[in-house]
Design a protein around this motif. Sequence first.
Motif, PDB file in Angstrom:
ATOM      1  N   ALA A  20      60.325  93.186  51.059  1.00  0.00           N
ATOM      2  CA  ALA A  20      61.570  92.782  50.862  1.00  0.00           C
ATOM      3  C   ALA A  20      62.531  92.885  52.217  1.00  0.00           C
ATOM      4  N   ASP A  75      61.406  93.029  55.342  1.00  0.00           N
ATOM      5  CA  ASP A  75      60.840  91.993  56.158  1.00  0.00           C
ATOM      6  C   ASP A  75      61.759  90.652  55.986  1.00  0.00           C
ATOM      7  N   SER A  76      61.630  90.378  54.830  1.00  0.00           N
ATOM      8  CA  SER A  76      62.166  89.060  54.238  1.00  0.00           C
ATOM      9  C   SER A  76      63.885  88.872  54.513  1.00  0.00           C
ATOM     10  N   ARG A  77      64.403  90.152  54.320  1.00  0.00           N
ATOM     11  CA  ARG A  77      65.796  90.194  54.631  1.00  0.00           C
ATOM     12  C   ARG A  77      66.135  89.932  55.916  1.00  0.00           C
ATOM     13  N   ARG A 111      60.469  78.459  49.165  1.00  0.00           N
ATOM     14  CA  ARG A 111      61.056  79.677  48.958  1.00  0.00           C
ATOM     15  C   ARG A 111      62.293  79.998  50.329  1.00  0.00           C
ATOM     16  N   ILE A 143      64.413  88.314  58.584  1.00  0.00           N
ATOM     17  CA  ILE A 143      64.105  87.049  58.727  1.00  0.00           C
ATOM     18  C   ILE A 143      65.279  85.978  58.218  1.00  0.00           C
ATOM     19  N   ILE A 144      65.844  86.456  57.140  1.00  0.00           N
ATOM     20  CA  ILE A 144      67.028  85.530  56.586  1.00  0.00           C
ATOM     21  C   ILE A 144      67.985  85.888  57.271  1.00  0.00           C
ATOM     22  N   CYS A 184      63.386  80.316  56.180  1.00  0.00           N
ATOM     23  CA  CYS A 184      63.981  81.021  57.440  1.00  0.00           C
ATOM     24  C   CYS A 184      62.835  81.355  58.296  1.00  0.00           C
ATOM     25  N   GLU A 185      61.649  81.576  57.842  1.00  0.00           N
ATOM     26  CA  GLU A 185      60.503  82.049  58.934  1.00  0.00           C
ATOM     27  C   GLU A 185      60.269  80.773  59.913  1.00  0.00           C
ATOM     28  N   ARG A 215      70.135  78.131  51.677  1.00  0.00           N
ATOM     29  CA  ARG A 215      69.822  78.183  50.338  1.00  0.00           C
ATOM     30  C   ARG A 215      69.824  76.712  49.687  1.00  0.00           C
ATOM     31  N   SER A 223      62.908  82.673  52.020  1.00  0.00           N
ATOM     32  CA  SER A 223      62.140  83.407  53.012  1.00  0.00           C
ATOM     33  C   SER A 223      61.272  82.708  54.120  1.00  0.00           C
ATOM     34  N   GLU A 224      60.487  81.678  53.352  1.00  0.00           N
ATOM     35  CA  GLU A 224      59.580  80.809  53.900  1.00  0.00           C
ATOM     36  C   GLU A 224      60.398  79.755  54.973  1.00  0.00           C
TER      37      GLU A 224
END
Length: 247
Positions: free
Chosen positions: A175, A177-179, A214, A181-182, A219-220, A205, A216-217
């Motif tokens: 979570a 790491d995802s944040r 997703r 990246i976002i 944003c990555e 979004r 996060s995907e």
Amino acid sequence: MQNRERWVADTLVELADILAPALEPKSYWLCVANRYAELVGSSSIRLSAGPVVVHTDERLEKPPLAGILSEEGPGIDCHVDDKPVVDVLLDDAVTRWRRLAPAALSLGYRSAHAFPLSRREDVLGEVTILTSETAPVPVADLRLAVALADAATIGMLNHRAIAGLTRTSEQLQGALDSRVIIEQAKGLVSARLEIDPSDAFRVLRHYARANNRRLSELCELLVDRHMSASDLVGSVSHRAKRTGSRR
């Protein structure tokens, strides 16, 4: 049993070694069952711990005993009462266990024992022991049998606790790491499209939802430069554009 002290030491170390990431409950409980078979002579062991059931003797898995041990017998009694059942002569237990006693006697068993796998309010299961001996189990061996059940239960409870903490830690790290990246992608889109960070987040979004991805995907992909902010231009709302034009 030769070298009893060595056996006790090896057993305790074996049951305490629960930190291996690949520890399989079935293998662990089979190890416990085998230790009981070594402790109590001329015995066959059935260990039940939740969905895991292991045996040291295939006779316990076939007729006439198959299925009976999960419905009646010393294991069921000790599970209900949460205390050991020891030195029960099967000849005297025909009324107590109407199906189990005759079936076990027909296979040459003469006595039965059982020990709960429990610790305080945690009840994991029980160990059932059928033996061809009629002599009472020595007091010292009974104490070892109880200690073995306690050690195995504590070991498995600790393994479950550690596994749960590891999963929680991995989820929290994921979570976080995802944040990160976002936030990076939001800053990138805000700068490239000259819009507020809050509007940049709405753009991300909206694009993710519209393209069934997703967040996060997406944003990555942006942060790794596999996509550019200009690819999102079509999803920028008029409101976001107006906000950017006033900057």
